[in-house]
Scaffold this motif. Structure first.
Motif, mmCIF file in Angstrom:
data_model
loop_
_atom_site.group_PDB
_atom_site.id
_atom_site.type_symbol
_atom_site.label_atom_id
_atom_site.label_comp_id
_atom_site.label_asym_id
_atom_site.label_seq_id
_atom_site.Cartn_x
_atom_site.Cartn_y
_atom_site.Cartn_z
ATOM 1 N N GLU A 153 1.964 14.734 -0.914
ATOM 2 C CA GLU A 153 0.995 14.233 -1.895
ATOM 3 C C GLU A 153 0.429 12.881 -1.471
ATOM 4 N N ALA A 154 1.278 12.041 -0.865
ATOM 5 C CA ALA A 154 0.859 10.696 -0.460
ATOM 6 C C ALA A 154 0.157 10.689 0.894
ATOM 7 N N GLU A 192 2.467 1.802 -3.404
ATOM 8 C CA GLU A 192 1.477 2.282 -4.358
ATOM 9 C C GLU A 192 1.176 3.758 -4.138
ATOM 10 N N ARG A 193 1.026 4.160 -2.878
ATOM 11 C CA ARG A 193 0.754 5.569 -2.567
ATOM 12 C C ARG A 193 1.905 6.459 -3.012
ATOM 13 N N GLU A 251 0.834 -1.211 0.000
ATOM 14 C CA GLU A 251 0.000 0.000 0.000
ATOM 15 C C GLU A 251 0.866 1.257 0.000
ATOM 16 N N ALA A 252 1.919 1.255 0.819
ATOM 17 C CA ALA A 252 2.810 2.421 0.895
ATOM 18 C C ALA A 252 3.516 2.658 -0.439
ATOM 19 N N MET A 299 1.702 11.113 3.782
ATOM 20 C CA MET A 299 2.597 10.358 4.654
ATOM 21 C C MET A 299 3.639 11.296 5.248
ATOM 22 N N ASP A 317 2.020 6.580 -6.913
ATOM 23 C CA ASP A 317 0.939 7.437 -7.398
ATOM 24 C C ASP A 317 1.237 8.906 -7.129
ATOM 25 N N ALA A 318 1.847 9.201 -5.979
ATOM 26 C CA ALA A 318 2.196 10.581 -5.639
ATOM 27 C C ALA A 318 3.238 11.124 -6.608
#
Length: 78
Positions: free
Chosen positions: A35-36, A11-12, A8-9, A38, A15-16
Motif C-alpha cells: 500500500e505504501a 507518514e507513508r 516521509e516513510a 515500499m 497512511d497505508a
C-alpha cells in the motif's frame, strides 16, 4: 495538542495502515508495504518508530494456531 513530526516513510506507513483499515483489510507488514509502495524490509523501522510515538499498536494474531504474523493498527491522530 502537540503535533507529532513524522518522516516521509513514517507518514507513508501510517497512511497505508489507515487506508487498509478503512477498507476492512488486515494491516500485515506485506500489505502495508504494498500500500505504501515500499519494500517489506523498509516498513519495519517506520512501524517501530510509529509504535514508539503511540500512533500505531501491534496486535498478535487473534486466532490461536493461526499466526499470520503481527498486524498493526492505527491510533487516531488528534
Amino acid at each position: 495538542m502537540q503535533q507529532v513530526r513524522l518522516s516521509e516513510a513514517e507518514e507513508r506507513v501510517y497512511d497505508a495502515v489507515a487506508a487498509l483499515e478503512s477498507r476492512g483489510q488486515v494491516p500485515y507488514p506485506d500489505l502495508i508495504a504494498q500500500e505504501a509502495g515500499m519494500a517489506v524490509d523498509d516498513v519495519h523501522q517506520p512501524l517501530h518508530l510509529l509504535t514508539e510515538k503511540d500512533l500505531l499498536h501491534r496486535e498478535d494474531s487473534p486466532m490461536a494456531g493461526l499466526d499470520f504474523g503481527p498486524r498493526w493498527c492505527a491510533r487516531q491522530m488528534a
